[in-house]
Each structure stands twice: as structure tokens, then as C-alpha cells.
Design a protein around this motif. Structure first.
Motif, mmCIF file in Angstrom:
data_model
loop_
_atom_site.group_PDB
_atom_site.id
_atom_site.type_symbol
_atom_site.label_atom_id
_atom_site.label_comp_id
_atom_site.label_asym_id
_atom_site.label_seq_id
_atom_site.Cartn_x
_atom_site.Cartn_y
_atom_site.Cartn_z
ATOM 1 N N VAL A 1 0.847 -1.200 0.000
ATOM 2 C CA VAL A 1 0.000 0.000 0.000
ATOM 3 C C VAL A 1 0.878 1.244 0.000
ATOM 4 C CG1 VAL A 1 -1.590 1.364 1.435
ATOM 5 C CG2 VAL A 1 -2.046 -1.066 1.026
ATOM 6 N N GLN A 2 1.921 1.227 0.804
ATOM 7 C CA GLN A 2 2.809 2.390 0.897
ATOM 8 C C GLN A 2 3.581 2.630 -0.402
ATOM 9 O OE1 GLN A 2 5.377 1.935 4.276
ATOM 10 N NE2 GLN A 2 3.679 1.717 5.714
ATOM 11 N N ARG A 3 3.782 1.571 -1.193
ATOM 12 C CA ARG A 3 4.625 1.687 -2.381
ATOM 13 C C ARG A 3 3.880 1.327 -3.668
ATOM 14 N NH1 ARG A 3 9.482 -1.931 -0.539
ATOM 15 N NH2 ARG A 3 10.105 -1.563 -2.663
ATOM 16 N N ILE A 4 2.568 1.434 -3.635
ATOM 17 C CA ILE A 4 1.738 0.965 -4.743
ATOM 18 C C ILE A 4 2.148 1.574 -6.086
ATOM 19 C CG2 ILE A 4 -0.145 2.655 -4.515
ATOM 20 C CD1 ILE A 4 -0.580 -1.124 -5.092
ATOM 21 N N GLY A 5 2.572 2.815 -6.107
ATOM 22 C CA GLY A 5 2.966 3.468 -7.339
ATOM 23 C C GLY A 5 4.229 2.916 -7.970
ATOM 24 N N GLU A 6 5.000 2.154 -7.201
ATOM 25 C CA GLU A 6 6.247 1.585 -7.709
ATOM 26 C C GLU A 6 6.051 0.254 -8.437
ATOM 27 O OE1 GLU A 6 9.223 1.272 -4.591
ATOM 28 O OE2 GLU A 6 8.398 3.048 -3.606
ATOM 29 N N PHE A 7 4.888 -0.376 -8.294
ATOM 30 C CA PHE A 7 4.650 -1.682 -8.898
ATOM 31 C C PHE A 7 4.423 -1.538 -10.393
ATOM 32 C CE2 PHE A 7 3.755 -2.789 -4.550
ATOM 33 C CZ PHE A 7 4.060 -4.142 -4.456
ATOM 34 N N ASN A 8 4.972 -2.499 -11.158
ATOM 35 C CA ASN A 8 4.620 -2.552 -12.566
ATOM 36 C C ASN A 8 3.253 -3.252 -12.679
ATOM 37 O OD1 ASN A 8 4.987 -5.380 -12.554
ATOM 38 N ND2 ASN A 8 7.074 -5.226 -13.338
ATOM 39 N N THR A 9 2.705 -3.294 -13.868
ATOM 40 C CA THR A 9 1.352 -3.855 -14.002
ATOM 41 C C THR A 9 1.294 -5.321 -13.634
ATOM 42 O OG1 THR A 9 1.757 -4.183 -16.367
ATOM 43 C CG2 THR A 9 0.573 -2.191 -15.725
#
Length: 108
Positions: free
Chosen positions: A97-105
Motif C-alpha cells: 500500500v505504501q509503495r503501490i505506485g512503484e509496482f509494474n502492471t
């Protein structure tokens, strides 16, 4: 273990030995090594409950040091083998949740 899993080459005696030795050295594993180990066992459908328990405990302590790919691979491996690790999954969820923007699709 990673190479054998990548090639789809089961080696039961080797994986048994890897599981045993890894349990003894688990405190020395880096996050990527933890993730790669469970990924390899899950990819070849090799259950190793004691190893997975040890990796779950160690991973929980260092969850903030995992890359997003490692978080995704670890969750996938435990789910694939049906290895229950509720505390690990809670830790992975919080970190994700804290790093959700870092995940690829794919990692999502």
C-alpha cells in the motif's frame, strides 16, 4: 534453485538439501534471495513447509527492504503452494500500500 526452476528441471534431492541448508542460514539471506528461493520452490511445485515458515519469519522482519518485484514474487510463491503465512501477507499488504505506485502492471 533459481536456475533449476527457470529451466523447469526438478531435482528433488537437490531441493531437499537446499531447503535444509537454507533453514540453517536463513538469517544471512537478503530479501532478493528470500524471494528467489520461495519462487523457485513454488515454480517447481516443491512444498517445503519448514523452509517457508523460516522465510516467512525472516521476510516479515525485512519487508521494507524488499523491491516490489520481490514482494509480488513472495506473495505469489506462498499462494501457489498454499503455504499459510497470515502475518507475512499482512506485512506485504502494508508495504505494498505504501509503495503501490512503484509496482509494474504484472506486480499489481
Amino acid at each position: 534453485a533459481w536456475a533449476f526452476a527457470t529451466l523447469g528441471a526438478p531435482a528433488p534431492q537437490l531441493f531437499e538439501a537446499i531447503a535444509h541448508e537454507s533453514e540453517l542460514r536463513i538469517g544471512r539471506f537478503k530479501p532478493k534471495e528470500l524471494a528467489n528461493t520461495v519462487w523457485a520452490f513454488a515454480t517447481l511445485d516443491v512444498p517445503a513447509p519448514q523452509l517457508f515458515d523460516a522465510i516467512a519469519r525472516e521476510s516479515e522482519q525485512h519487508i521494507g527492504n524488499f523491491k516490489t518485484q520481490g514482494l509480488a514474487n513472495t506473495a505469489w510463491a506462498f499462494a501457489t503452494l498454499g503455504a499459510p503465512a497470515p502475518q507475512l501477507f499482512e506485512a506485504i499488504a502494508r508495504e505494498s500500500v505504501q509503495r503501490i505506485g512503484e509496482f509494474n502492471t504484472q506486480g499489481l
